[in-house]
Design a protein around this motif. Structure first.
Motif, PDB file in Angstrom:
ATOM      1  N   GLU A 138       0.784  -1.069  -0.068  1.00 30.78           N
ATOM      2  CA  GLU A 138      -0.041  -0.058   0.037  1.00 30.78           C
ATOM      3  C   GLU A 138       0.905   1.224  -0.070  1.00 30.78           C
ATOM      4  O   GLU A 138       2.034   1.100   0.239  1.00 30.78           O
ATOM      5  N   PRO A 139       0.183   2.360  -0.167  1.00 31.64           N
ATOM      6  CA  PRO A 139       0.727   3.599  -0.310  1.00 31.64           C
ATOM      7  C   PRO A 139       1.752   3.987   1.100  1.00 31.64           C
ATOM      8  O   PRO A 139       1.433   3.488   2.189  1.00 31.64           O
ATOM      9  N   GLY A 140       3.049   4.352   1.185  1.00 33.41           N
ATOM     10  CA  GLY A 140       3.916   4.554   2.074  1.00 33.41           C
ATOM     11  C   GLY A 140       3.769   6.010   3.096  1.00 33.41           C
ATOM     12  O   GLY A 140       4.566   6.743   2.870  1.00 33.41           O
ATOM     13  N   THR A 141       2.273   6.160   3.223  1.00 37.11           N
ATOM     14  CA  THR A 141       1.863   7.419   3.905  1.00 37.11           C
ATOM     15  C   THR A 141       1.596   7.176   5.363  1.00 37.11           C
ATOM     16  O   THR A 141       0.999   6.128   5.656  1.00 37.11           O
ATOM     17  N   LEU A 142       2.198   7.931   6.327  1.00 41.18           N
ATOM     18  CA  LEU A 142       2.239   7.928   7.672  1.00 41.18           C
ATOM     19  C   LEU A 142       1.161   9.142   8.089  1.00 41.18           C
ATOM     20  O   LEU A 142       1.616  10.257   7.854  1.00 41.18           O
ATOM     21  N   GLN A 143       0.132   8.814   8.662  1.00 38.11           N
ATOM     22  CA  GLN A 143      -0.891   9.933   9.245  1.00 38.11           C
ATOM     23  C   GLN A 143      -0.874  10.136  10.645  1.00 38.11           C
ATOM     24  O   GLN A 143      -0.921   8.908  11.382  1.00 38.11           O
ATOM     25  N   LEU A 144      -0.583  11.206  11.196  1.00 33.34           N
ATOM     26  CA  LEU A 144      -0.443  11.345  12.747  1.00 33.34           C
ATOM     27  C   LEU A 144      -1.833  12.308  12.919  1.00 33.34           C
ATOM     28  O   LEU A 144      -2.187  13.169  12.444  1.00 33.34           O
ATOM     29  N   TRP A 145      -2.566  11.772  13.976  1.00 33.45           N
ATOM     30  CA  TRP A 145      -3.586  12.600  14.529  1.00 33.45           C
ATOM     31  C   TRP A 145      -3.337  13.039  15.971  1.00 33.45           C
ATOM     32  O   TRP A 145      -2.924  12.246  16.935  1.00 33.45           O
ATOM     33  N   TRP A 146      -3.313  14.398  16.416  1.00 36.10           N
ATOM     34  CA  TRP A 146      -2.957  15.003  17.670  1.00 36.10           C
ATOM     35  C   TRP A 146      -4.243  15.507  18.260  1.00 36.10           C
ATOM     36  O   TRP A 146      -5.046  16.051  17.669  1.00 36.10           O
ATOM     37  N   ASN A 147      -4.191  15.372  19.612  1.00 37.92           N
ATOM     38  CA  ASN A 147      -5.226  15.921  20.482  1.00 37.92           C
ATOM     39  C   ASN A 147      -4.798  17.036  21.039  1.00 37.92           C
ATOM     40  O   ASN A 147      -3.490  17.348  21.386  1.00 37.92           O
ATOM     41  N   SER A 148      -5.879  18.087  21.204  1.00 41.85           N
ATOM     42  CA  SER A 148      -5.464  19.512  21.881  1.00 41.85           C
ATOM     43  C   SER A 148      -4.172  20.137  21.526  1.00 41.85           C
ATOM     44  O   SER A 148      -4.356  20.325  20.235  1.00 41.85           O
ATOM     45  N   VAL A 149      -3.385  20.420  22.273  1.00 40.07           N
ATOM     46  CA  VAL A 149      -2.089  21.174  21.923  1.00 40.07           C
ATOM     47  C   VAL A 149      -1.479  20.540  20.736  1.00 40.07           C
ATOM     48  O   VAL A 149      -1.134  19.426  21.026  1.00 40.07           O
ATOM     49  N   ILE A 150      -1.205  21.179  19.523  1.00 40.21           N
ATOM     50  CA  ILE A 150      -0.373  20.357  18.342  1.00 40.21           C
ATOM     51  C   ILE A 150       1.060  20.946  18.507  1.00 40.21           C
ATOM     52  O   ILE A 150       1.540  22.111  18.888  1.00 40.21           O
ATOM     53  N   GLN A 151       1.934  19.927  18.323  1.00 44.47           N
ATOM     54  CA  GLN A 151       3.386  20.059  18.431  1.00 44.47           C
ATOM     55  C   GLN A 151       3.846  21.482  17.339  1.00 44.47           C
ATOM     56  O   GLN A 151       3.342  21.603  16.059  1.00 44.47           O
ATOM     57  N   PRO A 152       4.744  22.157  17.922  1.00 43.83           N
ATOM     58  CA  PRO A 152       5.230  23.410  17.129  1.00 43.83           C
ATOM     59  C   PRO A 152       5.851  22.754  15.657  1.00 43.83           C
ATOM     60  O   PRO A 152       6.547  21.693  15.659  1.00 43.83           O
ATOM     61  N   VAL A 153       5.708  23.729  14.810  1.00 42.89           N
ATOM     62  CA  VAL A 153       6.455  23.293  13.472  1.00 42.89           C
ATOM     63  C   VAL A 153       7.944  23.299  13.704  1.00 42.89           C
ATOM     64  O   VAL A 153       8.488  24.096  14.235  1.00 42.89           O
ATOM     65  N   GLY A 203      11.738  20.449  21.900  1.00 45.40           N
ATOM     66  CA  GLY A 203      10.839  21.604  22.341  1.00 45.40           C
ATOM     67  C   GLY A 203      10.536  21.306  23.646  1.00 45.40           C
ATOM     68  O   GLY A 203      11.381  20.507  24.438  1.00 45.40           O
ATOM     69  N   GLN A 204       9.395  21.963  23.982  1.00 41.93           N
ATOM     70  CA  GLN A 204       9.090  21.802  25.272  1.00 41.93           C
ATOM     71  C   GLN A 204       7.617  21.965  25.638  1.00 41.93           C
ATOM     72  O   GLN A 204       6.879  22.693  24.779  1.00 41.93           O
ATOM     73  N   GLY A 205       6.817  21.069  26.392  1.00 40.41           N
ATOM     74  CA  GLY A 205       5.460  21.028  26.541  1.00 40.41           C
ATOM     75  C   GLY A 205       5.034  19.761  26.597  1.00 40.41           C
ATOM     76  O   GLY A 205       5.784  18.599  26.743  1.00 40.41           O
ATOM     77  N   ASP A 206       3.561  19.581  26.773  1.00 38.04           N
ATOM     78  CA  ASP A 206       2.932  18.247  26.733  1.00 38.04           C
ATOM     79  C   ASP A 206       1.951  17.983  25.512  1.00 38.04           C
ATOM     80  O   ASP A 206       1.164  19.126  25.157  1.00 38.04           O
ATOM     81  N   TYR A 207       2.224  16.938  24.654  1.00 42.15           N
ATOM     82  CA  TYR A 207       1.503  16.993  23.327  1.00 42.15           C
ATOM     83  C   TYR A 207       0.913  15.640  23.154  1.00 42.15           C
ATOM     84  O   TYR A 207       1.789  14.653  23.573  1.00 42.15           O
ATOM     85  N   SER A 208      -0.508  15.498  23.026  1.00 34.71           N
ATOM     86  CA  SER A 208      -1.147  14.056  22.986  1.00 34.71           C
ATOM     87  C   SER A 208      -1.141  13.566  21.886  1.00 34.71           C
ATOM     88  O   SER A 208      -1.912  14.056  20.821  1.00 34.71           O
TER      89      SER A 208
END
Length: 938
Positions: A138-153, A203-208
């Motif tokens: 299948e396609p080599g695509t990795l999809q990520l879903w984050w809750n609430s706070v999103i990690q900085p670019v 970076g710094q913080g909590d990312y779900s």
């Protein structure tokens, strides 16, 4: 786990170029993929693509990150969803993470890696996810879903286990809930089909991290349950598709094919549907669901509609305009003498070739024309069905003889227009004339029907002539080689475009203007002019036109006007019912149009009228145009007509023809479900496997060069023996609450077919409570009694059979009567118990009341769940919670399904009150057992 800061700095320096634009051959591709709402006109998933330079192939030494040689021996994470889907918490192994904590199904990543801090911090957050996917392509695509706070670019990196080099390969991750595309992944897998991904945050913080998906969208699963699956006509069925699901997104629309004709209704945002079935038969109902990425899933169920018991069957009477004649013999069959003693006839089916198969269905139309091409004796049949599902049959013998030598011809004259105003040129066609010997040698035309034939056209049946304004009778004489002749006369009209062509009064159907040969021998009429409205030609607000069709034909009727003077609407009626239209057009703009396929010969009436609420009421001029297309004539045969499912069937529609054109398409509905699954273009033959079971109405749909369609049917007896059902249960008896395990895995199919559906009726009331492909299931009984638990087992081709076991449930009631109000309520044992049994309902085993009250002693502030379990087949029970005064309601549970539940946070200690009662409008309302439990919510 802490990393050495200097190797980490090296890793980030290597990753930094990945932020640049451009890219060369062999670049990895990063792209952002948004979730779009479903567009019902064109479901698509859109992509916004950006390119990024991949990191150079250098080993990144991170303290604590396992090498690939270690990963091969480590366990991989598993998912209860799909092989390519992971919750955030489903990491490869408990030790395969750093600075991460599980929060339910999420993974909270907490980096503290800030290069600019004083002093700099060096705690990276990372987690490793493993997949074992043999043969993954299948396609080599990795999809990520984050809750609430999103990690900085710029703070997200993805590492991929590259087993071709034995190293991790690192990439700068995309921002937000987005995806990274690695291209083909084959080279990344190990020899044991393993691949690993590391998600790393600086970076710094909590990312779900909620979820990750490898590959494209996973299709949704469609599922629905009808409240009844069979019953007498008319049968109303309510469908619930809320059990449908999508593991990696949301379902955004439900579409229903409720008649099994292959046509889905408009997409709906709700999961419920309802339909009333007014004719008997088996209907293959289908549900199609669409997810938020445009993926679809389909499932189906059969609804069986049976005749009404004790219904008196209708009487079929088959008539014909002729029963003898030379081939080819056209016969007009009718069932007008048929009757029903206690209802009405709603369906006429015809066996036109006497082969025992009712291949033609004209619905409620009681007549049909047919052409018998070959000499012989034909036992044609009629089957009628009444409005309660019973049938009656009749037959008639048609004798078709050989063509006799020296038989005279039969003239048949047609014209392009019956009425026109643009010019006086009309085109005539005598090609439908026939001769048993096929030797017509001369066509002659008499333009004024004075007995002198003005044009000898030789062997050509086509001619044109210009007329003066007025009505004209035109005659055609055909002559065969034996100098035998036949003549036919028709009428045409060349009208003045400035005149009104209607004849007043034409305000009712019985004073209608007759449109001559339209839909009979003429193909069109044009610019027939009339007037409606106050102060107009006659001041009337409706005009009636009529025409007679001599064969099945598709008519197009257009009324042209300007609605600034009046809004005009139109309706088309059949002579049998002049109060209910067969077609209508009532737009609010200029002009109205009707396209209608006339199923059989008859007289039709067109009503042209001013809309009752129109603001402007004329006077208004209008013109009427009409055209026709004769529908194809279908002949369908099949061989064999019976066999054991599945078997191959040869279909032959080569005897079909189009009276006024050519056949351009043959479509085939082999399994009779209303969906035409095969298209053979202009080829009238098909060989296909019969996989449906029972008496199957296979169909062919023929389309002509003008878009007209006709359907022919042949009935195939597809023999499929029902499964042999073996059902066991453990235990067979006991005290409530009684958990019983049912097992139908010993069932088998005598034909060797797969058993694909197990439907469960736990209380033997005729309604199946659960269904699926699993032959085992558990169920808890909360009421006492003897229950005939039933399973219905279906094979892959639809044949089914049932088996049952008897479950005996005993019960000791906990309640003490009289407890019909809060002051006499029973004291419940505690705030942490299960298994308190009571009974409600008229005629019950205790006192037959419809209210039970209980005192709930709460020791202090806290949250508790109060549950009431029952089966609502007997009564619908509800529950309320009251304050310490016994009258102030705090909460309630009033669902329409089994069981009720209240979760409530008490502010302090006290004696509270619980009311269990029978819903006042419950139907039925019978004695009903129930069980109470109270549990603390921790």
């Amino acid at each position: 786990m802490r990393f050495n800061i200097y190797p980490v700095l090296l890793a980030v320096m290597i990753l930094a170029p990945a932020c640049g634009g451009g890219g060369s051959t062999g670049d990895q591709m990063l792209f952002k993929r948004e979730k779009y709402e479903f567009n019902q006109e064109q479901p698509v998933l859109e992509y916004g693509i950006e390119h990024a330079q991949p990191a150079p192939e250098s080993t990144v030494f991170l303290d604590g990150v396992p090498g690939l040689d270690e990963l091969a021996e480590m366990p991989r994470g598993t998912s209860d969803l799909e092989p390519t889907l992971r919750f955030g918490s489903e990491i490869a192994d408990a030790g395969f993470k750093s600075n991460c904590n599980e929060d339910g199904t999420n993974l909270v990543m907490s980096p503290d890696w800030v290069r600019e801090a004083v002093p700099p911090t060096s705690d990276l957050a990372w987690a490793i996810y493993g997949f074992n996917l043999p043969g993954y392509s299948e396609p080599g695509t990795l999809q990520l879903w984050w809750n609430s706070v999103i990690q900085p670019v710029g703070n997200l990196y993805i590492g991929v286990s590259d087993y071709s080099t034995g190293r991790w390969k690192w990439f700068l991750g995309p921002a937000g809930n987005s995806a990274i595309d690695f291209g083909p992944l084959a080279s990344y897998f190990s020899d044991t089909d393993d691949i690993y991904f590391t998600v790393l945050l600086t970076g710094q913080g909590d990312y779900s991290l909620a979820q990750m998906r490898l590959g494209d969208n996973l299709l949704p699963g469609a599922s629905f349950i009808p409240d009844v699956s069979s019953g007498e006509v008319p049968l109303t069925v309510n469908f619930d598709g809320s059990a449908s699901s999508d593991v990696d997104g949301d379902i955004v629309s439900w579409e229903w094919d409720l008649l099994g004709d292959g046509s889905f209704g408009a997409p709906s945002a709700t999961s419920q549907a309802s339909h009333e079935y007014t004719q008997t038969g088996n209907y293959l109902v289908r549900l199609r669901v669409t997810d938020n990425e445009g993926g679809t899933g389909i499932t189906e169920n059969v609804i069986s509609v049976t005749p009404v018991d004790n219904n008196e069957a209708p009487t079929a009477v088959l008539g014909a305009d002729k029963t003898t004649g030379s081939a080819p013999l056209q016969v007009n069959l009718n069932g007008t003498g048929s009757s029903d003693p206690d209802g009405s006839i709603v369906r006429y089916e015809w066996d036109l070739d006497g082969n025992g198969s009712y291949e033609t269905d004209t619905g409620a139309v009681d007549n049909v024309p047919t052409v018998i091409n070959d000499p012989g004796s034909y036992d044609v049949k009629l089957r009628v069905t009444d409005n309660q599902g019973s049938t009656g049959t009749d037959n008639l013998l048609i004798e078709v003889s050989e063509v006799g030598a020296g038989s005279p011809p039969v003239a048949d004259l047609n014209v392009d227009y019956w009425f026109k105003t643009a010019d006086g040129l009309f085109s005539f066609d005598g090609s439908q004339s026939t001769d048993p010997d096929n030797d017509i040698v001369k066509y002659e035309f008499d333009w004024d029907n004075d007995g002198n034939f003005d044009l000898d056209n030789g062997a050509s049946p086509l001619a044109s002539h210009s007329f003066t304004q007025g009505s004209h009778d035109v005659a055609l004489r055909v002559t065969d080689s034996g100098d035998r002749t036949s003549t036919e006369t028709i009428s045409i009209v060349y009208g003045n475009p400035l005149d009104y062509h209607e004849t007043e009064a034409n305000d009712t159907f019985d004073t209608s203007d007759f449109l001559g040969g339209y839909a009979n021998y003429a193909g069109q009429f044009a610019d027939w002019r009339g007037n409606l409205g106050e102060g107009g030609y006659d001041g009337s607000e409706e005009d009636w036109l009529s025409f007679t069709a001599d064969a099945p034909v598709e008519v197009q009727l257009d009324v042209l006007f300007i609605d600034a003077e009046a809004d005009i609407d139109i309706r088309l009626y059949h002579e049998s019912d002049l109060s209910t239209s067969v077609a209508s057009s009532g737009s609010t703009s200029d002009n109205e149009s009707i396209s209608y396929s006339i199923p059989a010969p008859g007289t039709y009436y067109l009503r042209i009228f001013i809309w009752t609420s129109a603001t402007d009421r004329g006077p208004a001029d209008y013109t009427v145009n009409g055209s026709i297309n004769q529908l194809p004539v279908v002949s369908l045969a099949a061989s064999p007509l019976s066999g054991n499912t599945p078997f191959s069937v040869d279909y032959d529609a080569s005897g079909s023809f189009d009276p006024d054109g050519t056949i351009t398409k043959y479509e085939w509905d082999v399994d009779g479900n209303g969906s035409y699954e095969f298209d053979t273009d202009t080829t009238p033959f098909l060989t296909a496997d019969m996989e449906a079971s029972g008496l199957v109405d296979s169909k062919v749909r023929i389309t002509d060069d003008q878009g007209g369609q006709a359907v022919g049917t042949v009935q195939i007896n597809s023999i499929n023996a029902p499964p042999t059902v073996v059902l066991t249960a453990d235990p067979l008896s006991g005290s409530a609450p009684l958990l019983v395990s049912f097992d139908a895995s010993g069932s088998s199919d005598p034909d060797g077919h797969n058993l694909t559906l197990f439907e469960w009726d736990f209380d033997g009331n005729g309604t199946y409570d659960d269904s699926g492909p699993d032959p085992t299931i558990d169920h808890t009984y909360f009421s006492q009694g003897s229950f005939q638990a039933t399973v219905r087992v279906s094979d892959e081709y639809g044949a089914n059979a049932t088996g049952f076991v008897t479950i005996d449930v005993s019960l000791t009631y906990s309640e003490t009567e009289d407890n019909d109000d809060y002051s006499t309520g029973n004291i419940l044992p505690s705030v942490d118990f299960s298994g308190w049994f009571g009974n409600l309902g008229p005629g019950g085993v205790l006192d037959g009341d419809e209210d039970d009250w209980y005192k709930l002693v709460v020791p202090g502030a806290g949250t508790y769940e109060i549950n009431m379990y029952f089966t609502d087949a007997l009564s619908d029970l509800d529950m309320k919670l009251f304050d310490t005064d016994g009258t102030t309601q705090l909460d309630s549970s009033t669902s329409v399904t089994d069981n009720e539940s209240i979760e409530y946070t008490f502010s302090g200690a006290g004696t509270y009150y619980v009311e269990c009662y029978v819903y006042s409008n419950s139907n039925p309302k019978e004695p009903q057992d129930y069980m109470l439990e109270v549990l603390p919510v921790i």
